[in-house]
Design a protein around this motif. Structure first.
Motif, PDB file in Angstrom:
ATOM      1  N   GLY A  55      47.919  45.456  55.214  1.00 12.99           N
ATOM      2  CA  GLY A  55      46.577  46.040  55.220  1.00 12.99           C
ATOM      3  C   GLY A  55      45.838  45.690  56.506  1.00 12.99           C
ATOM      4  N   ALA A  56      44.677  46.338  56.657  1.00 17.71           N
ATOM      5  CA  ALA A  56      43.828  46.022  57.805  1.00 17.71           C
ATOM      6  C   ALA A  56      43.302  44.598  57.693  1.00 17.71           C
ATOM      7  CB  ALA A  56      42.666  47.018  57.868  1.00 17.71           C
ATOM      8  N   THR A  57      43.215  44.100  56.471  1.00 17.68           N
ATOM      9  CA  THR A  57      42.698  42.740  56.269  1.00 17.68           C
ATOM     10  C   THR A  57      43.546  41.725  57.021  1.00 17.68           C
ATOM     11  OG1 THR A  57      41.963  43.421  54.081  1.00 17.68           O
ATOM     12  CG2 THR A  57      42.030  41.061  54.496  1.00 17.68           C
ATOM     13  N   TYR A  97      31.762  43.708  57.231  1.00  6.70           N
ATOM     14  CA  TYR A  97      32.758  43.617  56.178  1.00  6.70           C
ATOM     15  C   TYR A  97      33.026  42.142  55.901  1.00  6.70           C
ATOM     16  CZ  TYR A  97      36.979  44.421  53.596  1.00  6.70           C
ATOM     17  OH  TYR A  97      37.919  44.433  52.611  1.00  6.70           O
ATOM     18  N   TYR A 101      35.305  39.474  57.785  1.00  4.35           N
ATOM     19  CA  TYR A 101      35.103  39.098  59.195  1.00  4.35           C
ATOM     20  C   TYR A 101      34.565  37.674  59.300  1.00  4.35           C
ATOM     21  CZ  TYR A 101      35.202  44.173  60.313  1.00  4.35           C
ATOM     22  OH  TYR A 101      35.521  45.498  60.453  1.00  4.35           O
ATOM     23  N   ASN A 125      33.427  47.838  64.351  1.00  5.99           N
ATOM     24  CA  ASN A 125      33.889  48.606  63.195  1.00  5.99           C
ATOM     25  C   ASN A 125      33.155  49.944  63.186  1.00  5.99           C
ATOM     26  OD1 ASN A 125      33.049  48.499  59.684  1.00  5.99           O
ATOM     27  ND2 ASN A 125      34.824  49.458  60.610  1.00  5.99           N
ATOM     28  N   ASN A 143      31.475  50.256  57.881  1.00  4.91           N
ATOM     29  CA  ASN A 143      31.252  49.845  56.493  1.00  4.91           C
ATOM     30  C   ASN A 143      30.284  48.669  56.529  1.00  4.91           C
ATOM     31  OD1 ASN A 143      31.432  48.998  53.844  1.00  4.91           O
ATOM     32  ND2 ASN A 143      33.555  48.324  53.946  1.00  4.91           N
ATOM     33  N   ASP A 201      38.089  47.721  64.359  1.00  8.09           N
ATOM     34  CA  ASP A 201      38.512  48.046  62.993  1.00  8.09           C
ATOM     35  C   ASP A 201      38.158  49.514  62.754  1.00  8.09           C
ATOM     36  OD1 ASP A 201      38.673  48.450  60.256  1.00  8.09           O
ATOM     37  OD2 ASP A 201      37.807  46.504  59.736  1.00  8.09           O
ATOM     38  N   VAL A 244      39.481  51.649  60.281  1.00  9.49           N
ATOM     39  CA  VAL A 244      40.136  52.103  59.050  1.00  9.49           C
ATOM     40  C   VAL A 244      39.572  53.426  58.518  1.00  9.49           C
ATOM     41  CG1 VAL A 244      40.880  49.795  58.296  1.00  9.49           C
ATOM     42  CG2 VAL A 244      38.729  50.710  57.458  1.00  9.49           C
ATOM     43  N   TYR A 245      38.335  53.743  58.879  1.00  5.96           N
ATOM     44  CA  TYR A 245      37.741  55.001  58.387  1.00  5.96           C
ATOM     45  C   TYR A 245      37.846  56.116  59.432  1.00  5.96           C
ATOM     46  CZ  TYR A 245      36.127  51.846  54.787  1.00  5.96           C
ATOM     47  OH  TYR A 245      36.108  50.914  53.777  1.00  5.96           O
ATOM     48  N   SER A 248      44.494  51.476  58.659  1.00  5.11           N
ATOM     49  CA  SER A 248      45.115  51.207  57.367  1.00  5.11           C
ATOM     50  C   SER A 248      45.435  52.492  56.625  1.00  5.11           C
ATOM     51  CB  SER A 248      44.142  50.378  56.533  1.00  5.11           C
ATOM     52  OG  SER A 248      44.581  50.310  55.198  1.00  5.11           O
ATOM     53  N   LYS A 278      43.045  53.625  53.287  1.00  7.22           N
ATOM     54  CA  LYS A 278      41.921  54.565  53.333  1.00  7.22           C
ATOM     55  C   LYS A 278      42.416  55.986  53.542  1.00  7.22           C
ATOM     56  CE  LYS A 278      39.643  50.948  53.110  1.00  7.22           C
ATOM     57  NZ  LYS A 278      38.965  50.547  51.903  1.00  7.22           N
ATOM     58  N   LYS A 337      48.603  48.266  50.578  1.00 11.24           N
ATOM     59  CA  LYS A 337      48.324  47.316  51.659  1.00 11.24           C
ATOM     60  C   LYS A 337      49.252  47.494  52.868  1.00 11.24           C
ATOM     61  CE  LYS A 337      45.597  44.405  51.447  1.00 11.24           C
ATOM     62  NZ  LYS A 337      44.150  44.391  51.762  1.00 11.24           N
TER      63      LYS A 337
END
Ligand code: PMP
Ligand code: GLN
Length: 375
Positions: A86-88, A112, A115, A157, A161, A189, A191-192, A219, A222, A230
């Motif tokens: 995952g991006a995490t 988020y 972070y 980001n 988010n 980041d 992800v969106y 990721s 999403k 993940k």
């Protein structure tokens, strides 16, 4: 450190039988043929044992092709792409790799939740620059003023988010110029990236001078609505990818073997799939934003992501955390208080975030439940 706000609010949704517009996960799974590809991989014996550390070649090649198809960016799948849990994990590994104890990391708040935790785990010092309503634009003067000789990295980001702000090319160019001038690294980041309603997604790494200093993160959770799989990734220069990979191998080593095969196929879906994501979510955004305004919320319509931030001051109480803890009991709807994403809780005290990656009838049900709220 307690549980995350997402876990807390999802548990509250279950306990109270509420409609869960809190944690950001879609209530319909991604494309059936991609689920089938994962199934085929498991039953076909592909990825059931440890996959290669950097990710299977098919997925790294597909990620590189995605970056070329959508942004005209070239990455060597062997040295400049890394598959992560995952991006995490990508964000965690990047921060642990690049931040030394005492280094300052600038991030736009609200941010988020992982972070702050990852900057702390790296021994870094978090330096917030606040995005303020109604438009949540990055304050470039405040950003410049936040840079010191100890600054190592800017954590970006966009689409953002929880505010839904999409940084413009001009804003990102100014941030890039600052990064080059002060020799800063950037972790972006993104992800969106495929959820943009107004404007365009500009990858930070595509801007002049940024190729060598940007770690881009995205990721499949999403983009393909498989948040439980993940599968995330990093694209960056070989040197930066090597640094992130060195940490990643001691976090998870590898993950999600069969899902990597499926996402390699997903990334090759036709353009219409990717453009369709925003088209579908735009209608849901409009439905939820209109209903929330009708119910008495001040709504800040997002330009991207699947979240909308609102202000609850007109409901009397001025505390979003309290509002979010009460609403499931009062109306049967769960959402997230933005205050937990700020270092300065006053800056976000009255903000509350709703997720709209849900079926229209679920959004309508939530809105019907909130009709009886008293302003
Ligand atoms: N970054 C942002 C901005 C997010 O909203 C999320 C959560 N979905 C993540 C990273 C984590 O992504 P993943 O589930 O792929 O770890
Ligand atoms: N990214 C998701 C959100 O912002 C949640 C992910 C998580 O639960 N950690 O809602």
């Amino acid at each position: 450190m307690g549980t995350t706000i997402f876990a807390e609010m999802s548990a509250l949704a279950v306990a109270t039988g509420s409609v869960n517009l809190g944690q950001g996960f879609p209530d319909t799974d991604g494309p059936h043929e991609i689920a089938r590809a994962a199934d085929d991989a498991i039953l076909g014996g592909r990825g059931n044992q440890y996959p290669p550390g950097p990710g299977i070649p098919e997925l790294r090649q597909a990620i590189a092709r995605h970056q070329r198809r959508w942004y005209g960016l070239d990455f060597d799948p062997d040295t400049e792409v890394l598959v992560t849990a995952g991006a995490t994990e990508a964000v965690a590994a990047a921060l642990l790799a690049l931040v030394e104890p005492g280094d300052e990391v600038i991030a736009f708040e609200p941010y988020y939740d992982s972070y702050a935790a990852c900057i702390a785990m790296a021994g870094g010092v978090r330096v917030p620059v606040t995005l303020r309503p109604p438009a949540f634009r990055p304050d470039l003067d405040a950003l410049r003023a936040a840079v010191t000789p100890r600054t190592r990295l800017i954590l970006l980001n966009s689409p953002h988010n929880p505010t839904g702000s999409v940084f413009t090319r001009a804003e990102l160019t100014a941030i890039a110029e600052l990064a080059c001038e002060r020799d800063l690294l950037v972790v972006a980041d993104e992800v969106y990236e495929h959820m943009v309603y107004t404007g365009e997604h500009v990858p930070a790494g595509s801007l002049p001078g940024m190729r060598e200093r940007t770690v881009s993160v995205s990721s499949a959770g999403k983009t393909f609505s498989f948040t439980g799989w993940k599968i995330g990734w990093v694209t960056a220069s070989a040197e930066l990818v090597a640094a992130v990979r060195a940490v990643k191998q001691f976090l998870t080593f590898v993950s999600g073997g069969p899902f990597q095969y499926a996402i390699a196929e997903a990334l090759q879906m036709p353009d219409a799939y990717f453009t369709g994501i925003s088209a579908d979510l735009r209608g849901k955004r409009d439905l939820l934003c209109a209903g929330l305004s009708q119910a008495g919320f001040v709504v800040y319509p997002p330009d991207g992501t699947y979240f909308v931030t609102t202000d609850i001051s007109q409901f009397g109480g001025a505390d979003g955390v309290e509002f979010c803890r009460n609403l499931p009991h009062q109306a049967g709807v769960v959402e997230i208080p933005n205050a937990v994403f700020y270092d300065d809780p006053d800056a976000g005290r009255t903000q509350v975030r709703f997720a709209f990656c849900k079926r229209p009838e679920v959004l309508q049900d939530a809105l019907a439940r909130m009709e009886k709220l008293q302003c």
